[in-house]
Scaffold this active site. Structure first.
Site, PDB file in Angstrom:
ATOM      1  CE  LYS A  62      20.517   8.863 -56.498  1.00  0.00           C
ATOM      2  NZ  LYS A  62      19.745  10.074 -56.877  1.00  0.00           N
TER       3      LYS A  62
ATOM      4  CB  SER B 196      18.428  12.908 -59.382  1.00  0.00           C
ATOM      5  OG  SER B 196      19.487  13.809 -59.346  1.00  0.00           O
TER       6      SER B 196
ATOM      7  CB  SER C 244      22.437  12.242 -58.779  1.00  0.00           C
ATOM      8  OG  SER C 244      21.203  12.100 -58.090  1.00  0.00           O
TER       9      SER C 244
HETATM   10  N1  GLN Z   1      21.252  17.752 -60.740  1.00  0.00           N
HETATM   11  C1  GLN Z   1      20.555  18.411 -59.659  1.00  0.00           C
HETATM   12  C2  GLN Z   1      21.567  18.747 -58.584  1.00  0.00           C
HETATM   13  O1  GLN Z   1      22.700  18.550 -58.816  1.00  0.00           O
HETATM   14  C3  GLN Z   1      19.474  17.517 -59.142  1.00  0.00           C
HETATM   15  C4  GLN Z   1      19.988  16.423 -58.315  1.00  0.00           C
HETATM   16  C5  GLN Z   1      18.906  15.522 -57.796  1.00  0.00           C
HETATM   17  O2  GLN Z   1      17.772  15.538 -58.236  1.00  0.00           O
HETATM   18  N2  GLN Z   1      19.272  14.749 -56.796  1.00  0.00           N
HETATM   19  O3  GLN Z   1      21.242  19.215 -57.552  1.00  0.00           O
END
Ligand code: GLN
Length: 488
Positions: free
Chosen positions: A86, A185, A161
């Site tokens: 990532k 994410s 994400s």
């Molecule tokens: N979708 C969640 C957010 O937008 C979690 C994101 C994540 O785990 N990095 O904060």
């Protein structure tokens, strides 16, 4: 399953099988790397799983590994295995942008600990994977590099994400990948793409070199096509790191050897609150998953942890509060983008206005508000108290249960663009993943059949802190018992 044109149907071999072949000289790391790069070249125009493909360094690295094998040395348990990282994991001399314009062109001077550990295990990094800007999102649509598409159906999002990492594994570009999980994410994109994704217990995987989003929640986690590969990857990246002050001082985990031990005698609770908002076909798959565990000898019962209903609102105060502080460092002076202006303050404003996207700005504003004088206790303080209640709620459930079961996400993969203009509905994608982050507990998503649209459903297994071994045993039973094909 609708196959995207140009994408290969899935990983040809597991990471463990590739490493065994490379270590024994049956296959060369170079051949494996070329296969991965060819799959990316053929399919990633459509999927867009990668922000950057590091073909040259991957080839050099593969040659090094082959030379070591030829010299009689053992390159390690991931010898020659292609991996996607990532783009919020620092890679020395290789652009690391969090898919944000504000970090355009920034090359870290060091590797993240997890990157070092992968290298020491013989892995070959083939690229940096696409993500929502600064890991804020659930669809990988806010990336400065454009959206990633779900390899199972390219009209759908891959989740987020870590959508690029999940899509890379689902498309068969790499057998394994790393993501980060602050509120879901790793697990949510794993579920939507039909792969395995795991969030470790907070403190078991080093955050050194993971670009910070919300430091009390962030954990690096493995994505893989199989539960066994996810365990192998966790064993390699986990364990104490003195460069991360939140790293637990414990020996590295050893899960790969226990995943096959079954669930006989365990008590597993089906978490009622996680089924409340779930699509009926998704809920049906979880009921089926519970039957698989019962048939394998577990005692399965319904469990209620009402406190988890408060997770989403607490998270959207705590995570933005921490983000607003962590992202203050992008000021046009030290990293990436600078938009020149009359004086330093104007430069700072111009840089941040141009460099951050709309969702990141929304989080910074939410977080700054939650931390401001006069509101601190009412918002941030209250959210911290809710966090403690969630931990207490789980503790009660774990007096009876060894692990909990629920869906990873309430729905299967949604259409691109469907939730982009509706932040609240986007946030709801993480309603079943966020509580584990708030509690610091581990959780894993395992593919378990498909929904009524033929797209993957993820079954989520939750466990108490440091009970990864239990969790992986449950996950392996679900993987073995997962329905093949057919809509729910
Ligand atoms: N979708 C969640 C957010 O937008 C979690 C994101 C994540 O785990 N990095 O904060």
């Amino acid at each position: 399953m609708t196959e995207a044109p140009g994408t290969s149907p899935g990983p040809a071999a597991s990471a463990a099988a590739i490493a065994a072949d490379v270590r024994s000289g049956r296959r060369s790391a170079s051949a494996v790397t070329e296969q991965s790069l060819a799959a990316i070249a053929a399919g990633d125009g459509e999927v867009n799983a990668f922000a950057l493909v590091t073909a040259d360094s991957a080839r050099r690295r593969a040659e090094e590994i082959d030379a070591r094998v030829a010299a009689g040395a053992d390159p390690g348990p991931l010898a020659g295995v292609p991996v996607a990282l990532k783009d919020n994991l620092c890679t020395r001399g290789v652009p690391t942008t969090c898919c944000s314009r504000i970090l355009d062109g920034w090359c870290p001077p060091y590797d993240a600990t997890v990157v070092e550990r992968l290298a020491a295990a013989g892995a070959v990094v083939v690229g940096k994977s696409n993500m929502d800007e600064f890991a804020m999102g659930s669809s990988t649509e806010t990336s400065a590099f454009g959206p990633t598409r779900n390899p199972r159906d390219t009209s759908r999002v891959p989740g987020g994400s870590s959508g690029g990492s999940a899509a890379a594994v689902a498309a068969g570009f790499t057998p394994i990948a790393l993501g980060s999980d602050t509120g879901g994410s790793v697990r949510q994109p794993a579920a939507l793409c039909g792969v395995v994704g795991m969030k470790p217990t907070y403190g078991t995987v080093s955050r050194y070199g993971l670009v910070a989003f919300a430091s009390s929640l962030d954990q690096v986690g493995p994505l893989a096509a199989t539960v066994a590969d996810a365990a192998l990857l966790f064993d390699i990246i986990g364990g104490h790191d003195e460069r991360d002050t939140t790293s637990l001082d414990r020996p590295a985990p050893r899960l790969a050897s226990v995943v096959d031990q079954g669930v006989d005698g365990m008590t597993i609770g089906v978490l009622a609150e996680y089924l409340e908002g779930a699509d009926p076909a998704v809920a049906g798959r979880i009921a089926q998953a519970a039957e698989v565990l019962a048939a394998a000898g577990a005692r399965v019962e319904e469990v209620s942890v009402p406190e988890v209903r408060l997770g989403l609102s607490a998270y959207y105060l705590i995570a933005p509060a921490e983000a607003s502080s962590n992202l203050a460092r992008y000021d046009g002076v030290r990293y990436g983008l600078r938009v020149d202006a009359e004086d330093t303050v104007e430069m700072n404003v111009a840089t941040r206005s141009a460099g951050f996207g709309a969702e990141v700005k929304r989080r910074i504003m939410l977080g700054t508000y939650a931390l401001s004088a006069g509101y601190l206790d009412a918002y941030y303080g209250q959210a911290l108290r809710v966090r403690t209640r969630i931990i207490d709620g789980f503790a009660v459930a774990y007096e009876r249960c060894d692990a909990l079961l629920g869906p990873t996400a309430p729905t299967t993969a949604f259409e691109l663009g469907a939730k982009l203009d509706d932040p609240l509905s986007m946030y709801l994608s993480d309603v079943c993943t966020i509580p584990s982050n708030l509690a610091g507990h581990p959780a894993i998503s395992v593919p378990f059949g498909t929904g009524s649209d033929g797209l993957p459903v993820g079954a989520q297994v939750l466990a108490p802190a440091l009970a990864e071994a239990t969790m992986f045993k449950v996950a392996a039973v679900l993987e073995a018992g997962a329905p093949v094909g057919g809509a729910a």
